[in-house]
Design a protein around this motif. Sequence first.
Motif, mmCIF file in Angstrom:
data_model
loop_
_atom_site.group_PDB
_atom_site.id
_atom_site.type_symbol
_atom_site.label_atom_id
_atom_site.label_comp_id
_atom_site.label_asym_id
_atom_site.label_seq_id
_atom_site.Cartn_x
_atom_site.Cartn_y
_atom_site.Cartn_z
ATOM 1 N N MET A 1 0.829 -1.205 0.000
ATOM 2 C CA MET A 1 0.000 0.000 0.000
ATOM 3 C C MET A 1 0.865 1.258 0.000
ATOM 4 O O MET A 1 1.744 1.432 0.852
ATOM 5 C CB MET A 1 -0.930 0.002 1.214
ATOM 6 N N GLY A 2 0.633 2.134 -1.000
ATOM 7 C CA GLY A 2 1.376 3.377 -1.090
ATOM 8 C C GLY A 2 2.764 3.232 -1.653
ATOM 9 O O GLY A 2 3.489 4.223 -1.782
ATOM 10 N N MET A 3 3.153 2.016 -2.020
ATOM 11 C CA MET A 3 4.511 1.776 -2.517
ATOM 12 C C MET A 3 4.606 2.044 -4.015
ATOM 13 O O MET A 3 3.628 1.974 -4.751
ATOM 14 C CB MET A 3 4.925 0.332 -2.226
ATOM 15 N N ASN A 4 5.831 2.317 -4.466
ATOM 16 C CA ASN A 4 6.110 2.512 -5.881
ATOM 17 C C ASN A 4 6.185 1.150 -6.558
ATOM 18 O O ASN A 4 6.902 0.261 -6.104
ATOM 19 C CB ASN A 4 7.436 3.243 -6.054
ATOM 20 N N PRO A 5 5.443 0.930 -7.652
ATOM 21 C CA PRO A 5 5.475 -0.382 -8.303
ATOM 22 C C PRO A 5 6.858 -0.786 -8.793
ATOM 23 O O PRO A 5 7.157 -1.982 -8.872
ATOM 24 C CB PRO A 5 4.494 -0.219 -9.469
ATOM 25 N N PHE A 6 7.712 0.177 -9.104
ATOM 26 C CA PHE A 6 9.062 -0.161 -9.538
ATOM 27 C C PHE A 6 9.804 -0.940 -8.452
ATOM 28 O O PHE A 6 10.548 -1.867 -8.733
ATOM 29 C CB PHE A 6 9.843 1.110 -9.883
ATOM 30 N N ASN A 7 9.609 -0.551 -7.208
ATOM 31 C CA ASN A 7 10.270 -1.258 -6.116
ATOM 32 C C ASN A 7 9.706 -2.664 -5.954
ATOM 33 O O ASN A 7 10.436 -3.637 -5.737
ATOM 34 C CB ASN A 7 10.094 -0.496 -4.803
ATOM 35 N N LEU A 8 8.375 -2.779 -6.063
ATOM 36 C CA LEU A 8 7.712 -4.057 -5.842
ATOM 37 C C LEU A 8 8.012 -5.046 -6.959
ATOM 38 O O LEU A 8 7.981 -6.265 -6.739
ATOM 39 C CB LEU A 8 6.208 -3.838 -5.733
ATOM 40 N N GLU A 9 8.286 -4.546 -8.138
ATOM 41 C CA GLU A 9 8.573 -5.428 -9.276
ATOM 42 C C GLU A 9 9.767 -6.336 -8.982
ATOM 43 O O GLU A 9 9.711 -7.554 -9.230
ATOM 44 C CB GLU A 9 8.847 -4.562 -10.504
ATOM 45 N N ASN A 10 10.849 -5.766 -8.448
ATOM 46 C CA ASN A 10 12.021 -6.577 -8.116
ATOM 47 C C ASN A 10 11.690 -7.631 -7.073
ATOM 48 O O ASN A 10 12.158 -8.769 -7.147
ATOM 49 C CB ASN A 10 13.154 -5.683 -7.613
ATOM 50 N N GLN A 11 10.869 -7.258 -6.090
ATOM 51 C CA GLN A 11 10.476 -8.220 -5.065
ATOM 52 C C GLN A 11 9.679 -9.377 -5.668
ATOM 53 O O GLN A 11 9.869 -10.536 -5.308
ATOM 54 C CB GLN A 11 9.631 -7.532 -3.986
ATOM 55 N N ALA A 12 8.764 -9.053 -6.590
ATOM 56 C CA ALA A 12 7.929 -10.088 -7.206
ATOM 57 C C ALA A 12 8.775 -11.054 -8.031
ATOM 58 O O ALA A 12 8.555 -12.269 -7.999
ATOM 59 C CB ALA A 12 6.861 -9.433 -8.077
ATOM 60 N N VAL A 13 9.747 -10.518 -8.757
ATOM 61 C CA VAL A 13 10.618 -11.374 -9.561
ATOM 62 C C VAL A 13 11.442 -12.292 -8.661
ATOM 63 O O VAL A 13 11.582 -13.496 -8.929
ATOM 64 C CB VAL A 13 11.526 -10.518 -10.456
ATOM 65 N N ALA A 14 11.984 -11.735 -7.579
ATOM 66 C CA ALA A 14 12.775 -12.548 -6.644
ATOM 67 C C ALA A 14 11.921 -13.641 -6.019
ATOM 68 O O ALA A 14 12.364 -14.791 -5.884
ATOM 69 C CB ALA A 14 13.386 -11.649 -5.568
ATOM 70 N N ALA A 15 10.687 -13.304 -5.656
ATOM 71 C CA ALA A 15 9.793 -14.294 -5.055
ATOM 72 C C ALA A 15 9.455 -15.396 -6.051
ATOM 73 O O ALA A 15 9.381 -16.582 -5.691
ATOM 74 C CB ALA A 15 8.520 -13.615 -4.562
ATOM 75 N N ALA A 16 9.251 -15.027 -7.317
ATOM 76 C CA ALA A 16 8.923 -16.021 -8.336
ATOM 77 C C ALA A 16 10.107 -16.946 -8.602
ATOM 78 O O ALA A 16 9.941 -18.168 -8.729
ATOM 79 C CB ALA A 16 8.501 -15.317 -9.622
ATOM 80 N N GLN A 17 11.301 -16.386 -8.693
ATOM 81 C CA GLN A 17 12.480 -17.211 -8.932
ATOM 82 C C GLN A 17 12.702 -18.182 -7.780
ATOM 83 O O GLN A 17 13.097 -19.334 -7.990
ATOM 84 C CB GLN A 17 13.705 -16.315 -9.147
ATOM 85 N N ASN A 18 12.403 -17.733 -6.573
ATOM 86 C CA ASN A 18 12.552 -18.599 -5.408
ATOM 87 C C ASN A 18 11.507 -19.713 -5.419
ATOM 88 O O ASN A 18 11.822 -20.886 -5.186
ATOM 89 C CB ASN A 18 12.438 -17.773 -4.126
ATOM 90 N N LYS A 19 10.250 -19.364 -5.721
ATOM 91 C CA LYS A 19 9.178 -20.359 -5.705
ATOM 92 C C LYS A 19 9.324 -21.371 -6.837
ATOM 93 O O LYS A 19 9.114 -22.582 -6.642
ATOM 94 C CB LYS A 19 7.824 -19.667 -5.818
ATOM 95 N N LEU A 20 9.678 -20.892 -8.009
ATOM 96 C CA LEU A 20 9.758 -21.767 -9.180
ATOM 97 C C LEU A 20 11.110 -22.448 -9.311
ATOM 98 O O LEU A 20 11.316 -23.240 -10.243
ATOM 99 C CB LEU A 20 9.460 -20.964 -10.452
ATOM 100 N N LYS A 21 12.031 -22.121 -8.405
ATOM 101 C CA LYS A 21 13.386 -22.682 -8.425
ATOM 102 C C LYS A 21 14.080 -22.387 -9.762
ATOM 103 O O LYS A 21 14.682 -23.243 -10.394
ATOM 104 C CB LYS A 21 13.353 -24.200 -8.178
ATOM 105 N N ILE A 22 13.951 -21.136 -10.186
ATOM 106 C CA ILE A 22 14.559 -20.673 -11.439
ATOM 107 C C ILE A 22 15.514 -19.529 -11.105
ATOM 108 O O ILE A 22 15.120 -18.556 -10.462
ATOM 109 C CB ILE A 22 13.479 -20.193 -12.428
ATOM 110 N N GLY A 23 16.749 -19.635 -11.542
ATOM 111 C CA GLY A 23 17.724 -18.601 -11.222
ATOM 112 C C GLY A 23 17.500 -17.299 -11.960
ATOM 113 O O GLY A 23 17.804 -16.222 -11.445
ATOM 114 N N ASP A 24 16.960 -17.374 -13.183
ATOM 115 C CA ASP A 24 16.774 -16.179 -14.004
ATOM 116 C C ASP A 24 15.529 -16.381 -14.865
ATOM 117 O O ASP A 24 15.518 -17.213 -15.771
ATOM 118 C CB ASP A 24 18.006 -15.946 -14.882
ATOM 119 N N LEU A 25 14.475 -15.616 -14.605
ATOM 120 C CA LEU A 25 13.233 -15.774 -15.361
ATOM 121 C C LEU A 25 13.448 -15.511 -16.844
ATOM 122 O O LEU A 25 12.846 -16.164 -17.701
ATOM 123 C CB LEU A 25 12.153 -14.824 -14.826
ATOM 124 N N GLU A 26 14.305 -14.539 -17.169
ATOM 125 C CA GLU A 26 14.521 -14.185 -18.569
ATOM 126 C C GLU A 26 15.127 -15.337 -19.350
ATOM 127 O O GLU A 26 14.911 -15.455 -20.562
ATOM 128 C CB GLU A 26 15.413 -12.945 -18.677
#
Length: 731
Positions: A220-245
């Motif tokens: 809440m109230g956060m800049n989406p640019f900051n949250l984007e990095n968090q979401a990518v890190a969380a996805a890489q951790n959950k999916l056991k993928i080192g680099d989504l790209e």
Amino acid sequence: MMRNCRRSLVTVSLLLLSLALFVAAIYWKVAKRHVIASSNDEQNGLSCRIIAVDVEADLSEGNVVDDSFRCLTEDGMLYSLYLPSEFIQEHSDLARGETHVLIPSGHAIEEDENGLAAIVYANTTNLVTIPPPNRRLLSVQDRREGVKRVLVLRVHGADSRLSLTQSDLSKRIFGIGSGAPAVNIRSQYQACSFGKFRVVPAIGTGITNGVATVTIGNVMGMNPFNLENQAVAAAQNKLKIGDLEAVFDHVLICLPPGTLYGGTRAQWYAYGYLNYYRTVYNDKWGGYYSVPMHEIGHNLALQHSSEGSPSGYGDQSGMMGYSYSEIGAPSMCFNGHKNHLLRWYSDRTIEFYPSRAWSGLLYAFVDYDRTPQNSFVLIRVRDLYVQYNRARRFNSGTREKQNEVTITRGPNENAQSILLGSVGIGNGKERIHRVPNFAGTGHSLVFEACEQVYGPPDYVRLSIYLDDGSQRSTCSALAEPTPLPTQPPTPRPTLRPTRKPTADPTPNPTPKLSTPRPTPSPTSPPTTTLTGSGFCDDNSSASIRLDPNKPTPQVSCLQLRNNEALRNSLCVPTHEAYSECRETCGACQDSCQDSTSKRFFVNNMWGEQDCKWLEEKPVFQEYLCHPTHPASKICGETCGTCDVGYSPPDPPYKADCDDSPTGTFLLPNGSSKDCIWLSMNAIWHSRLCVPGKPSYDLCEETCRKCTDYCVDDEDATFFVNSKQGIKDCKW
């Protein structure tokens, strides 16, 4: 006195301690900032790939979109990046995402108010461009073609949850699931590219129908640019993928509601990176189909489409203009400039400079798969792009310039396009559009719609010329086209007729021209004989000058035949039209006529056609008029192969007359082909559709070995399954 002294000493001690802590905090923050910078580069600087980003945000309150670029570090993190204006001006190709720089120490990463490393300061002229790392960058054209694995990230925050379910996103992005809209990201990119750009849902552990769900901290109230990095890190951790790209071609990140964009704290809708794999959406906006279509367009390095000015979203003829808060709509593709960059229609594109007047047919790009060889759906004249924006099939929802030829300016591939105008016929459309001072010549380039024909394939006959006194319109005074039908002119065909079609009602049909031909001049050229049967034909390749003393404008015999006023003017013995268009001008007569009732089979794409169709399609005459093809006998006059009294038999009826779906045959060069290939290559019919050839028996429908009088409904669609979604007969 002692009590007061002790009190003073305590106060001084507290002040000194506070000052020490303050200095330590400043030192720690500065030291931490430099540690971050030096940890990224041995030279105490930050290695950074510059990525352009475009944000769709609410600017109604005077908010300004100021994040034009981001810094991609070697560890895959993205940070806001502020570049000097001088640097941007010197590097006009930044939007390609291929520029790497070294940001000096002291101008690198700094924490924001929430403790997140978010801003890269580069307000210095000391930026140094450096070679890219050894890691191969995907080229822009590679991004625009092929099979693309797409992952949708559904992101929840600790204090806010995404409103779209996994099922919602699977349906709206991939068309998977009961009740999925017929128009979705997967279906539309496939349709617009004619299969050259295919979206497939990501698969893997933790992914359901292309969608994975992750949870991050407070949003809440956060800049989406900051949250984007968090979401990518969380996805890489959950999916056991080192680099989504490295695994996915596109990742769509859907953030929960409550975030605010930038320092202006503006409401935002979505943003996408140019020539990079990520797009980000504010809650429900990720489920409005046109928004991901637009943002993925940025991934393909497409800039905005504007109208009237070089900024904004004003061009609503295609997807890089405005987006719409609608599910499964509007069904449309891209404008001419964007289609040129995408190169999906490169084999149907013509480029020229108007050194002389040009006249030709521009087919609707939606009929790309139905156009003949050597035809065009896109014209480029310097920085102008011309396209027939037919509102039909998968472009039926285009919001502007429907059924008109659009003229769009694209200064270069890194710039926004500008819709300049359009031409069309009927319904209040402008038939002429002028582009002033074309290419600095001081003269206008004129686009004129001469004729509009509804097929399919649909096309507009155009005249393009420079208004410099030496060129003029090549349009003749053609009649207005038949208006678009509001419904199909005939009912859907039945599967089986009650009986086979009858033969021609009379041995020799009446002449085609309804008006009597002029009496031949006694000095007219003599008729030519052909093995006992006289023939009289026009020269189909002739270009007749309206004024014998001037090279332009010119018309064909076909145009002359359809224009009574021109015939009365040009069909005189002293004019070249009289000798070139002998039949049209009545300079001779013969008993050779095309059949007015019989039809012949072209291929599975074109289906059954008649002689009138072949007469207007010179490009097909080369192989359909081959002596072994039925069209050469049915259309004796058009093909110049008259054999009076010949009536080709209908192929025998067979209830299940079909091509083999699996059989193959060999070409003379040894390559293996199937019936689908043969149906799409009519030029081979005269050699392969011959009794005794394996292809003749395998492809009995294509080769007309038999007939079942059954045709597909080209407008019908049907549901296959939850994976394939809605398809048509062509599929």
